[in-house]
Structures are given as structure tokens and as C-alpha cells.
Design an enzyme around this catalytic site. Structure first.
Site, short mmCIF file in Angstrom:
data_model
loop_
_atom_site.label_atom_id
_atom_site.label_comp_id
_atom_site.label_asym_id
_atom_site.label_seq_id
_atom_site.Cartn_x
_atom_site.Cartn_y
_atom_site.Cartn_z
N GLN A 252 1.31 -1.40 -0.33
CA GLN A 252 -0.21 0.48 -0.12
C GLN A 252 1.08 1.04 0.08
OE1 GLN A 252 -3.26 0.02 -0.56
NE2 GLN A 252 -3.01 -1.73 -0.61
N HIS A 255 1.37 3.06 -3.21
CA HIS A 255 0.28 4.39 -3.84
C HIS A 255 1.27 5.29 -4.00
CE1 HIS A 255 -3.39 2.48 -4.47
NE2 HIS A 255 -3.00 1.91 -3.40
N GLU A 320 -8.03 2.43 6.90
CA GLU A 320 -8.67 2.37 5.26
C GLU A 320 -8.84 1.53 5.50
OE1 GLU A 320 -8.66 3.57 0.58
OE2 GLU A 320 -7.37 3.73 1.54
N HIS A 321 -7.53 0.68 5.53
CA HIS A 321 -7.82 -1.11 5.05
C HIS A 321 -6.61 -1.47 6.38
CE1 HIS A 321 -6.26 1.11 0.91
NE2 HIS A 321 -8.20 0.42 0.92
N ASP A 354 -8.58 -4.11 -3.09
CA ASP A 354 -8.41 -3.39 -4.32
C ASP A 354 -8.65 -3.44 -5.40
OD1 ASP A 354 -7.92 -1.09 -2.28
OD2 ASP A 354 -5.26 -1.93 -2.97
N HIS A 414 -49.02 26.27 11.85
CA HIS A 414 -48.88 24.31 11.76
C HIS A 414 -50.41 23.65 11.70
CE1 HIS A 414 -44.56 25.72 11.11
NE2 HIS A 414 -44.68 24.31 11.43
#
Length: 441
Positions: A252, A255, A320-321, A354, A414
Site C-alpha cells: 500500500q 500508492h 482505511e484498510h 483493491d 402549523h
């Protein structure tokens, strides 16, 4: 000893300073798109991507010519991944039901699930062509029956990437643009002379794309804040070793230059062995130039005494992961509450999620997992409620309570909405601006 950091990443203050710089760049770019439309989009594309075609939108014949460059083997692989995503998205869509219930005799309440009417899907691809991201956004929007799906991706090496375009087309995009970054999401959300604005933006991206989505939220809907990728490996000596941990972290880290990658373990031996293995792998990894920066700047190694400390720390990180390789994976599964996606056991990995396994890879970052999950077919669906009263008796019953509660709050207008029904359908003589008698039923 408690919780100990053997390696610490960039401080929160430093990360905040980076965010401020990004915010300024994005504000200026979006302002230019707002005021100068297509011309600003073209200038931004030239500036950031060195790309300025006659038209950013691909025509059908151009799409066909680009896709023809994709080999049969590659198309089969893309189709396989597409099918897995579609299969899971359909199962999720089938879990969403319209409902209607009769809560009182003659009173019917319900909701309908209606797709967002137009969506802009951003597919990253300037550094790596993110073929899978097209499945995650475009194909999932198609399953949700979104009537207008716009897809945009940056040029790759100066031209449209054939595999990404193929995945967009396969997924069901109605409009395909070769545009990257701020200019892409800005054009889709704000609109220009040649691009009609959408109602919602989805898809991952770099820090600039994530910030642009944040600034555009409200003008359009967004799926979530999905910035630079994050990964957390939770491991012990029973289920993992240094090679697994190091590989999953660096997988990762490649990236981008700002991808946090964290090892969380209760074994100092495993922690040290993993750091040594990372150093070794970085000497042979072809993407080491990128992964090395992420690991040096954002990599962390945390050693805890107990599994409870590991769980607490993992939930606080809200990554995230989250790759879990321990002797109690199911315990983590049951007790984790803040994460983008879980990858349970050493047989699976984040790359599966992914690229191919079928779950959506557009996931929350920067602790957003504390309040949202990832992109899924339900993000493209709006749930709208309705009510219907079919009898005079029901209109009278509900109207009496409604009128009194409106008067209690001071909303006379109302109350009159209720009272006029009491007079018309219940035959009640209720003075204007007053509540019906407080009858106990």
C-alpha cells in the site's frame, strides 16, 4: 510497558500544515473553474497533466479505438473483476427494500429507494492507471440505476489509458472524459460550457482530489472523504511473519508519497523482523522510490502488551484498510468498529479488495471511518419517506394530537394545518388558532 512506538510517522501538526497548503491550491483552482469554465479547466489540465486535447470528452469512435488496444487476456481479467464487483453490488442492492406499514388504522407510512439522478465518477490514473476504480464507482452506480453516469480519469503517459477506458465503458459510463485532479471533479460538480454538472461526486483520489470533494460538498453530494490510501496490519507471531507483514505494508505504501502504513503487534520480535524485512524489500521493489518515501515519512510500528490494547489502538487509528493476521481474527471482526474494510486472515490481503474480490475499494481515510463506511450501491440511493391517510377517522385522530403539539410549540400556522382537517373530516368545531380539547383516548 503498555503501547510503544518503535517507529513514528509524521506528526499531526505537520500533516495539518500539509492540508492547509493543499486547501489553498484547491480553493484557487475551483474559483477559476467557477468563473472561467472550460478555459480554466484546459489551463489546469495543461499545468498539472501537460494535456490539452481538442476535446476532453471521448466520442464513441474514440472509445472503441482506444479499447481495441487492450489485449484479449487483459479484457478477460477486467471482465472478471467487473463481474465480481457487480455480483456483490447486486446482492447489496437487493437488501434495500421499499416499505409501507399501516401504523394506525388508515395511516400508511413508507419509504422509496430512488437513485441519485447524475453522478460524477473520478478514476485516479496519473501515476498508476486505476482500472479497478472504474468498477467500484461506475459499475456500482449502474447497479443502482443512476440515469446519468459521468466518468473522468487523467491521461496516463500523455494519453487515455486503454484499460481504464475499457473498464469505464464496461461499467456503463454515459460520458467519458480524460481529465484529472481538481479540474476533473471541479468541472463535474460546478459544470462548464460543455459539461453539465452532476448531483454527486464519487471515487478515490490524491490529497487534492479529496480536498476538492470536501470543498464542493453541499453544492453536490459526495460518497466520502477518500484521500491517500492507508493500511494497518494487525499481527501476532501465531498467524503472521515478517515477510507477510512487510509485503502487506509496502503493497500500500507504493500508492503515493503520503500513504500511511502501520504495523500493530504484540510481538517486539515480529515488529523488529518486519522493519528489517521492509528495508530488504525496498532494495528490490520496483516502486521503492515511492514506497520508501511513504514508509520513511508515514510508516509506524506499534507494539502493545495485550490484544485489548491492540484493539483499542486499531479503533483509534480508524484506518482505511485493516489486515488482521492473529490467532483471534474473529474476535477483532466482532469488536472492531472504526475501519474502512477488514481483511481477515493471512489468505487474503488488501490487494484482493483493491482489484478483484468484489467488495468496494473506495473507503474512508483520515479517521472518517469513525462515522461512515465505504462506497457501496446504497450511497447512490436516496431513501425518501411518504405518508398517506385514507380515512376520516385517522385524519381526525392524528390531527387532534398534531394540533395540540403544534400549539405547545407555538406554531399556530402549523396547528391550523391540522385544525382545518379536523373541521373538514372530523366535523369538529375547533376555533381558529386553538387546539382541540385535551380528550384522553
Amino acid at each position: 510497558m503498555g503501547i510503544e512506538y518503535l517507529k513514528k510517522g509524521k506528526s499531526d501538526d505537520e500533516r495539518t500544515l500539509d492540508d492547509v497548503k493543499i486547501k489553498t491550491v484547491v480553493e484557487q483552482a475551483l474559483s477559476e473553474i467557477e468563473t472561467r469554465g472550460d478555459q480554466a479547466v484546459r489551463e489546469l489540465s495543461e499545468k498539472f497533466d501537460n494535456y490539452s486535447p481538442m476535446n476532453f470528452r471521448l466520442e464513441e469512435n474514440e472509445i472503441e479505438a482506444i479499447i481495441s488496444k487492450v489485449s484479449m487476456r487483459e479484457m478477460e481479467d477486467i471482465q472478471f473483476a467487473h463481474d465480481q464487483v457487480i455480483m456483490f453490488a447486486r446482492a447489496q442492492r437487493n437488501s434495500l427494500h421499499d416499505i409501507e406499514v399501516e401504523t394506525l388504522p388508515g395511516v400508511f407510512l413508507g419509504h422509496r429507494n430512488i437513485p441519485v439522478q447524475s453522478v460524477g465518477c473520478y478514476i485516479p490514473g496519473g501515476k498508476f492507471p486505476m482500472v479497478a476504480s472504474a468498477h467500484m464507482s461506475v459499475a456500482t452506480a449502474k447497479v443502482a440505476d443512476v440515469p446519468r453516469i459521468v466518468a473522468s480519469t487523467p491521461p496516463f503517459n500523455g494519453e487515455p489509458n486503454p484499460a481504464v477506458i475499457a473498464a469505464m465503458k464496461m461499467g456503463g459510463a454515459h460520458e467519458i472524459y480524460v481529465l484529472g485532479g481538481i479540474q476533473a471533479v471541479g468541472a463535474m460538480a460546478i459544470g462548464t460550457e460543455t459539461i453539465d454538472p452532476v448531483h454527486m461526486l464519487v471515487g478515490p483520489g490524491n490529497a487534492f482530489v479529496a480536498e476538492a470533494k470536501r470543498q464542493l460538498y453541499g453544492r453536490v453530494g459526495i460518497d466520502l472523504f477518500a484521500g491517500p490510501t492507508e493500511t494497518l496490519v494487525i499481527a501476532d507471531e501465531v498467524a503472521a511473519d515478517a515477510e507477510l507483514c512487510a509485503t502487506d505494508l509496502l503493497g500500500q505504501a507504493e500508492h503515493g508519497y503520503n500513504s500511511p502504513c502501520v504495523l500493530l503487534t504484540n510481538s517486539r520480535k515480529l515488529a523488529q523482523a518486519t522493519m528489517e524485512k521492509i528495508d530488504l524489500l525496498l532494495t528490490i521493489l520496483p516502486t521503492a522510490e515511492t514506497a520508501q518515501v511513504s514508509w520513511n515519512t508515514y510508516g509506524e510500528v506499534i507494539v502493545c502488551d495485550t490484544y485489548d490494547e491492540m484493539l483499542m489502538t486499531a479503533n483509534d487509528i480508524a484506518s482505511e484498510h485493516v489486515q488482521v493476521m492473529t490467532d483471534r481474527d474473529e474476535w477483532f471482526h466482532e469488536n472492531m468498529h472504526s475501519y474502512g474494510a477488514l481483511f481477515l486472515g493471512s489468505r487474503t490481503n488488501v490487494a484482493n479488495g483493491d482489484k478483484v474480490i468484489g467488495t468496494n475499494h473506495t473507503l474512508p481515510t483520515k479517521k472518517a471511518a469513525r462515522y461512515t463506511g465505504g462506497l457501496w450501491v446504497g450511497k447512490f440511493i436516496k431513501t425518501h419517506s411518504y405518508q398517506r391517510i385514507e380515512t376520516d377517522e385517522a385524519a381526525t385522530l392524528v390531527g387532534e394530537y398534531g394540533s395540540r403539539l403544534c400549539i405547545l410549540e407555538g406554531f399556530i400556522g402549523h396547528a391550523e394545518q391540522c385544525n382545518v382537517r379536523l373541521r373538514r373530516f372530523g366535523g369538529m368545531n375547533v376555533p381558529y388558532g386553538q387546539a382541540p380539547s385535551n380528550l384522553l383516548r
